[in-house]
Motif scaffolding. Structure first.
Motif, PDB file in Angstrom:
ATOM      1  N   ALA A 403     -11.460   0.605   4.673  1.00 23.52           N
ATOM      2  CA  ALA A 403     -11.869  -0.194   3.511  1.00 23.52           C
ATOM      3  C   ALA A 403     -10.816  -1.227   3.128  1.00 23.52           C
ATOM      4  CB  ALA A 403     -12.146   0.730   2.325  1.00 23.52           C
ATOM      5  N   ASP A 404      -9.724  -1.255   3.880  1.00 24.30           N
ATOM      6  CA  ASP A 404      -8.631  -2.201   3.642  1.00 24.30           C
ATOM      7  C   ASP A 404      -8.024  -2.046   2.249  1.00 24.30           C
ATOM      8  OD1 ASP A 404      -6.906  -4.128   4.608  1.00 24.30           O
ATOM      9  OD2 ASP A 404      -8.079  -5.796   3.799  1.00 24.30           O
ATOM     10  N   VAL A 405      -7.844  -0.780   1.840  1.00 26.08           N
ATOM     11  CA  VAL A 405      -7.141  -0.491   0.579  1.00 26.08           C
ATOM     12  C   VAL A 405      -5.676  -0.919   0.739  1.00 26.08           C
ATOM     13  CG1 VAL A 405      -6.362   1.370  -0.942  1.00 26.08           C
ATOM     14  CG2 VAL A 405      -8.684   1.398  -0.023  1.00 26.08           C
ATOM     15  N   GLY A 406      -5.103  -1.489  -0.308  1.00 24.61           N
ATOM     16  CA  GLY A 406      -3.738  -2.008  -0.205  1.00 24.61           C
ATOM     17  C   GLY A 406      -2.714  -0.936   0.094  1.00 24.61           C
ATOM     18  N   LYS A 407      -2.736   0.152  -0.684  1.00 28.98           N
ATOM     19  CA  LYS A 407      -1.746   1.217  -0.489  1.00 28.98           C
ATOM     20  C   LYS A 407      -2.381   2.586  -0.652  1.00 28.98           C
ATOM     21  CE  LYS A 407       2.701  -0.943  -1.336  1.00 28.98           C
ATOM     22  NZ  LYS A 407       3.956  -0.924  -2.088  1.00 28.98           N
ATOM     23  N   PHE A 408      -1.912   3.506   0.183  1.00 34.48           N
ATOM     24  CA  PHE A 408      -2.312   4.911   0.120  1.00 34.48           C
ATOM     25  C   PHE A 408      -1.028   5.710  -0.073  1.00 34.48           C
ATOM     26  CE2 PHE A 408      -2.722   9.077   2.046  1.00 34.48           C
ATOM     27  CZ  PHE A 408      -3.959   9.528   1.615  1.00 34.48           C
ATOM     28  N   VAL A 409      -0.944   6.451  -1.184  1.00 40.10           N
ATOM     29  CA  VAL A 409       0.271   7.204  -1.502  1.00 40.10           C
ATOM     30  C   VAL A 409      -0.044   8.697  -1.423  1.00 40.10           C
ATOM     31  CG1 VAL A 409       2.110   7.586  -3.183  1.00 40.10           C
ATOM     32  CG2 VAL A 409       1.012   5.333  -3.024  1.00 40.10           C
ATOM     33  N   SER A 441      -0.387  -3.959  10.263  1.00 36.82           N
ATOM     34  CA  SER A 441      -0.969  -4.663   9.123  1.00 36.82           C
ATOM     35  C   SER A 441      -1.998  -3.744   8.466  1.00 36.82           C
ATOM     36  CB  SER A 441      -1.629  -5.972   9.574  1.00 36.82           C
ATOM     37  OG  SER A 441      -2.664  -5.709  10.509  1.00 36.82           O
ATOM     38  N   GLY A 442      -2.596  -4.215   7.402  1.00 41.33           N
ATOM     39  CA  GLY A 442      -3.600  -3.413   6.711  1.00 41.33           C
ATOM     40  C   GLY A 442      -2.978  -2.458   5.712  1.00 41.33           C
ATOM     41  N   THR A 443      -3.644  -1.340   5.490  1.00 46.06           N
ATOM     42  CA  THR A 443      -3.213  -0.366   4.478  1.00 46.06           C
ATOM     43  C   THR A 443      -1.794   0.123   4.735  1.00 46.06           C
ATOM     44  OG1 THR A 443      -5.500   0.387   4.242  1.00 46.06           O
ATOM     45  CG2 THR A 443      -3.783   1.823   3.370  1.00 46.06           C
ATOM     46  N   LYS A 444      -0.997   0.190   3.655  1.00 49.78           N
ATOM     47  CA  LYS A 444       0.364   0.718   3.743  1.00 49.78           C
ATOM     48  C   LYS A 444       0.340   2.178   3.305  1.00 49.78           C
ATOM     49  CE  LYS A 444       2.382  -3.806   2.789  1.00 49.78           C
ATOM     50  NZ  LYS A 444       3.147  -4.642   1.834  1.00 49.78           N
ATOM     51  N   PHE A 445       0.747   3.069   4.210  1.00 42.20           N
ATOM     52  CA  PHE A 445       0.742   4.507   3.929  1.00 42.20           C
ATOM     53  C   PHE A 445       2.144   4.939   3.519  1.00 42.20           C
ATOM     54  CE2 PHE A 445      -2.842   3.804   6.727  1.00 42.20           C
ATOM     55  CZ  PHE A 445      -3.842   4.531   6.098  1.00 42.20           C
ATOM     56  N   VAL A 446       2.248   5.505   2.311  1.00 40.88           N
ATOM     57  CA  VAL A 446       3.536   5.905   1.742  1.00 40.88           C
ATOM     58  C   VAL A 446       3.461   7.374   1.350  1.00 40.88           C
ATOM     59  CG1 VAL A 446       5.235   5.461  -0.072  1.00 40.88           C
ATOM     60  CG2 VAL A 446       3.873   3.560   0.849  1.00 40.88           C
ATOM     61  N   THR A 447       4.472   8.142   1.705  1.00 37.68           N
ATOM     62  CA  THR A 447       4.535   9.567   1.354  1.00 37.68           C
ATOM     63  C   THR A 447       5.681   9.795   0.391  1.00 37.68           C
ATOM     64  OG1 THR A 447       3.610  10.273   3.473  1.00 37.68           O
ATOM     65  CG2 THR A 447       4.911  11.886   2.263  1.00 37.68           C
ATOM     66  N   MET A 500       5.020   1.848  -5.166  1.00 41.64           N
ATOM     67  CA  MET A 500       5.187   0.410  -5.349  1.00 41.64           C
ATOM     68  C   MET A 500       6.198  -0.162  -4.368  1.00 41.64           C
ATOM     69  SD  MET A 500       7.313  -2.059  -6.838  1.00 41.64           S
ATOM     70  CE  MET A 500       8.339  -1.112  -7.950  1.00 41.64           C
ATOM     71  N   MET A 501       7.279   0.592  -4.103  1.00 40.96           N
ATOM     72  CA  MET A 501       8.351   0.102  -3.230  1.00 40.96           C
ATOM     73  C   MET A 501       7.997   0.188  -1.746  1.00 40.96           C
ATOM     74  SD  MET A 501      11.540   1.918  -5.234  1.00 40.96           S
ATOM     75  CE  MET A 501      12.649   1.675  -3.851  1.00 40.96           C
ATOM     76  N   GLY A 502       7.131   1.135  -1.377  1.00 41.05           N
ATOM     77  CA  GLY A 502       6.873   1.415   0.031  1.00 41.05           C
ATOM     78  C   GLY A 502       6.278   0.231   0.787  1.00 41.05           C
ATOM     79  N   ALA A 503       6.803  -0.005   1.987  1.00 44.80           N
ATOM     80  CA  ALA A 503       6.289  -1.080   2.848  1.00 44.80           C
ATOM     81  C   ALA A 503       5.357  -0.541   3.911  1.00 44.80           C
ATOM     82  CB  ALA A 503       7.453  -1.822   3.498  1.00 44.80           C
ATOM     83  N   GLY A 505       4.645   3.578   6.036  1.00 46.51           N
ATOM     84  CA  GLY A 505       5.216   4.510   7.006  1.00 46.51           C
ATOM     85  C   GLY A 505       6.395   5.318   6.506  1.00 46.51           C
ATOM     86  N   GLU A 506       6.889   5.049   5.282  1.00 45.40           N
ATOM     87  CA  GLU A 506       8.071   5.758   4.793  1.00 45.40           C
ATOM     88  C   GLU A 506       7.715   7.123   4.200  1.00 45.40           C
ATOM     89  OE1 GLU A 506       8.647   1.410   3.295  1.00 45.40           O
ATOM     90  OE2 GLU A 506       7.014   2.878   3.416  1.00 45.40           O
ATOM     91  N   ILE A 507       8.692   8.013   4.223  1.00 39.95           N
ATOM     92  CA  ILE A 507       8.637   9.268   3.464  1.00 39.95           C
ATOM     93  C   ILE A 507       9.753   9.187   2.426  1.00 39.95           C
ATOM     94  CG2 ILE A 507       8.894  11.771   3.503  1.00 39.95           C
ATOM     95  CD1 ILE A 507       7.841  11.773   6.343  1.00 39.95           C
ATOM     96  N   PHE A 508       9.374   9.031   1.168  1.00 43.09           N
ATOM     97  CA  PHE A 508      10.365   8.955   0.096  1.00 43.09           C
ATOM     98  C   PHE A 508      10.719  10.365  -0.365  1.00 43.09           C
ATOM     99  CE2 PHE A 508       8.752   4.673  -0.061  1.00 43.09           C
ATOM    100  CZ  PHE A 508       9.850   3.904  -0.444  1.00 43.09           C
ATOM    101  N   VAL A 509      11.998  10.583  -0.585  1.00 39.85           N
ATOM    102  CA  VAL A 509      12.499  11.862  -1.080  1.00 39.85           C
ATOM    103  C   VAL A 509      13.066  11.629  -2.468  1.00 39.85           C
ATOM    104  CG1 VAL A 509      14.113  13.755  -0.681  1.00 39.85           C
ATOM    105  CG2 VAL A 509      13.067  12.586   1.259  1.00 39.85           C
ATOM    106  N   LEU A 510      12.614  12.417  -3.441  1.00 35.15           N
ATOM    107  CA  LEU A 510      13.080  12.250  -4.814  1.00 35.15           C
ATOM    108  C   LEU A 510      14.388  12.990  -5.034  1.00 35.15           C
ATOM    109  CD1 LEU A 510       9.809  12.617  -6.898  1.00 35.15           C
ATOM    110  CD2 LEU A 510      10.620  10.702  -5.532  1.00 35.15           C
ATOM    111  N   ASP A 511      15.225  12.410  -5.864  1.00 36.12           N
ATOM    112  CA  ASP A 511      16.459  13.075  -6.275  1.00 36.12           C
ATOM    113  C   ASP A 511      16.091  14.212  -7.227  1.00 36.12           C
ATOM    114  OD1 ASP A 511      18.890  13.902  -7.248  1.00 36.12           O
ATOM    115  OD2 ASP A 511      19.258  12.095  -8.431  1.00 36.12           O
ATOM    116  N   MET A 512      16.197  15.432  -6.750  1.00 35.49           N
ATOM    117  CA  MET A 512      15.788  16.583  -7.554  1.00 35.49           C
ATOM    118  C   MET A 512      16.936  17.174  -8.364  1.00 35.49           C
ATOM    119  SD  MET A 512      12.557  16.904  -7.032  1.00 35.49           S
ATOM    120  CE  MET A 512      12.316  18.473  -7.836  1.00 35.49           C
ATOM    121  N   GLY A 513      18.133  16.559  -8.273  1.00 36.19           N
ATOM    122  CA  GLY A 513      19.261  17.077  -9.035  1.00 36.19           C
ATOM    123  C   GLY A 513      19.791  18.365  -8.433  1.00 36.19           C
ATOM    124  N   GLU A 514      20.309  19.236  -9.281  1.00 35.26           N
ATOM    125  CA  GLU A 514      20.871  20.513  -8.841  1.00 35.26           C
ATOM    126  C   GLU A 514      19.798  21.593  -8.812  1.00 35.26           C
ATOM    127  OE1 GLU A 514      24.028  20.937  -7.838  1.00 35.26           O
ATOM    128  OE2 GLU A 514      24.358  18.787  -8.153  1.00 35.26           O
TER     129      GLU A 514
END
Length: 630
Positions: A403-409, A441-447, A500-503, A505-514
């Motif tokens: 469907a050519d969705v801009g981003k899939f998170v 090109s096409g949909t940007k998949f971000v994890t 929003m930041m993902g271009a 194919g990335e896997i973002f890891v959150l800073d979970m602290g201690e």
């Protein structure tokens, strides 16, 4: 513009009459002071004659500049500013009129200076005197009846709290404590800063105070934690003011004090979001959220609404969950420009998903739908977990690409790292499916991968709270077990930021602290409930099938790259291509009638780092009813 309707308000008319009388007295006093209370006859007549045009001019300024829009018993600095502006403008107009026209003879220059000063003092003092009298009349007799309490903190929140508690029948503020030594000994709205926070044990005993309110919503959570620990060591009842975000949003007032919860002790610093970037991504666009009735999905919907999408499509397989969020949103008085739809759908239903994407044409899809309960997915439900978490992700992601969705998170989990359970392994496969679908090109998949969220369904905290309320015991699987924790709003905000930041194919890891030791968490909750640690028994039940002793945010062969956001990093993880993905899907569709040991053994070939739990049996009974850590 002259507000004629104010004339109909008797309070405004009374205030206006008062100000006219004060203006007359101020004009006369200016002459008396100028001539040492012996006004010469030549000036006496001009004093009265000039009064005939000075007073109407001042009255016009008072009305034009909104002096009668406020309420005297709530007189404050903004009211004083309006008075100052009105008197200043009228003084300039009087001086200008006199110099240009000289209507009725000479006015001494000192009178032109003295008159606005006297007028300002009289009008300001009368308003604040009325407010003081009114507050004393309404609240003055009640203060001494309240419970004595010490307030920790002396910032804006603490000062606002002291003002509110001065009107309360329930509390009597003995004093404040703050680590800013320069203000120790000073008075803040009648309450004295008695010392620093470490003085609490001595001062609580000296003044026989049993309650303390922590009023430091904007300081570092480690400082709030230290303050609560000191209060707990004195066996005091510890209360706190609402969270900083809730105060800023206007949801609650500073006086709505409550008991300290363990979530306050695990609190983290507020997330800094790229608001402009999120507006560009979401505003005036359609956004679809799967799993919208769950903990993360529903919070994503709440956060997304702040950025004014044209449509928000909330998708969930549970009609009750959708009903709950629909009822919540109906009470919020939301912007009518956002069209919110509540849709029941199974993420594995390809035709239904494609129809939704065609109908609503979302620019962004947040995929939060998944089975997440570790023990339930480990036995009896293995094939279903793989089908829902992997095939469901593929169905939605593939439909988005077509469907050519801009981003899939994709909302993932730290249990996908070196997984020891089926749920974690299924989420790792979902990550790899998204990477396999990523094209040039096409949909940007971000994890986005993160750990436990406070207060989610299945969270350890509600279970502990229930066990403590029932008198114990508190059940923990292992004395050394640890977990990362994050608030649901923070997790949702960072998912949006990463999306929003993902271009692609990335896997973002959150800073979970201690990481937090679960046994320490349980002890904190016992103390906060007003009991000693030895009053509630803690029982260790043993790790359950698929449960890890500690969680990891990166696999053994992964490392991270930094991003412009200090709470987000990108994992350099093993990826997959579409040939691999198609083979995986074929395997998953063929395993529904397989023995679960066989399925788990096969899962190892797809997720090399998966550590199969050999102790579990397909016919094993359910583990004892204990806290679910996830």
């Amino acid at each position: 513009m002259f507000n004629w309707h104010l004339i109909k308000n008797y309070r405004a008319l009374t205030a206006f009459s008062h100000d006219i009388a004060v203006a007359i007295i101020a004009w006369l006093m200016a002459y008396w002071i100028r001539f040492n209370f012996d006004i010469p006859a030549t000036y006496l007549s001009t004093m009265w004659l000039n009064l005939l045009w000075v007073i109407p001019l001042q009255a016009s300024c008072f009305f034009a500049l909104g002096l009668y829009q406020g309420v005297w018993r709530f007189a404050s600095i903004p009211d004083l500013k309006r008075i100052l502006k009105a008197i200043g403008v009228s003084a300039l107009l009087i001086a200008f009129t006199y110099l240009m026209l000289k209507p009725f003879g000479v006015i001494p220059r000192s009178v032109l200076l003295l008159n606005p000063i006297l007028l300002l003092l009289a009008m300001g003092a009368s308003r604040f005197a009325y407010r003081a009298w009114k507050e004393h009349h309404q609240y003055g007799g009640l203060v001494a009846k309240g419970q004595p309490v010490i307030v920790l903190g002396a910032g804006e929140a603490a000062v606002a709290l002291v003002k509110d508690l001065a009107r309360s029948e329930a509390w009597q503020v003995v004093g404040l404590l703050d680590d800013e030594r320069s203000i120790v000994g000073r008075q803040l709205f009648g309450a004295k800063v008695l010392g620093v926070i470490s003085d609490l044990p001595r001062l609580a005993a000296q003044y026989q105070v049993e309650h303390v309110i922590v009023a430091m919503p904007s300081v570092d959570h480690s400082k709030r934690r230290a303050a609560v620990d000191i209060a707990n060591s004195c066996n005091m009842t510890v209360l706190t003011v609402p969270a900083f975000d809730d105060l800023m949003s206007g949801k609650v007032s500073i006086s709505q004090i409550r008991n300290v919860e363990v979530e306050d002790l695990l609190g983290r610093e507020p997330v800094q979001l790229d608001a402009l970037g999120l507006h560009e991504l979401i505003e005036h666009n359609a956004v679809l959220v799967t799993g919208a009735g769950g903990s993360i999905g529903s919070e994503l919907c709440r956060q997304i609404l702040k950025y004014h999408p044209s449509k928000l499509i909330c998708v969930d397989t549970s009609e009750f969950s959708l009903y709950q969020i629909e009822q919540e949103f109906s009470q919020l008085g939301l912007d009518a420009k956002t069209d919110i739809r509540f849709v029941t759908a199974n993420v594995r239903n390809e035709q239904r998903i494609k129809a939704l994407l065609t109908t609503y044409q979302p620019a962004v899809v947040y995929h939060a739908a998944a089975y997440k309960h570790v023990p339930l997915m480990e036995n009896v439900n293995v094939a279903e977990a793989l089908s829902n978490n992997v095939l469901g992700t593929y169905t939605v992601a593939k439909a988005c690409k077509e469907a050519d969705v801009g981003k899939f998170v994709l909302v993932s989990t730290d249990k996908a790292v070196n997984p020891t359970n089926v749920m974690g392994a299924s989420k790792r496969l979902a990550e790899m499916v998204c990477q396999g679908l990523q094209g040039k090109s096409g949909t940007k998949f971000v994890t986005v991968r993160f750990g436990n969220v406070l207060g989610s369904s299945g969270s350890v905290i509600p279970k502990f709270r229930e066990q403590i309320a029932n008198g114990g015991p508190v059940t923990i699987t292992h004395p050394e077990i640890t977990r990362y924790f994050m608030s649901i709003p923070e997790a949702a905000q960072l998912v949006m930021q990463a999306g929003m930041m993902g271009a692609g194919g990335e896997i973002f890891v959150l800073d979970m602290g201690e990481s937090v030791k679960i046994v320490n968490l349980a002890k904190d909750m016992i103390r906060l409930s007003g009991m000693a640690e030895d009053e509630i028994e803690i029982i260790y039940t043993g790790l359950r099938p698929g449960e890890k002793l500690y969680e990891e945010l990166l696999a053994d062969d992964e490392h991270t790259l930094s991003t412009p956001h200090d709470k987000l990093r990108i994992a350099s993880a093993r990826s997959a291509d579409m040939i691999w993905v198609k083979k995986l899907l074929k395997w998953i569709t063929s395993i529904h009638n397989e023995d679960e040991h066989v399925i788990k053994a096969g899962l190892k070939t797809w997720v090399e780092e998966y550590k199969m739990d050999l102790s579990s049996k397909t016919h094993a009974s359910f583990a004892p009813e204990t806290t679910t850590i996830h």
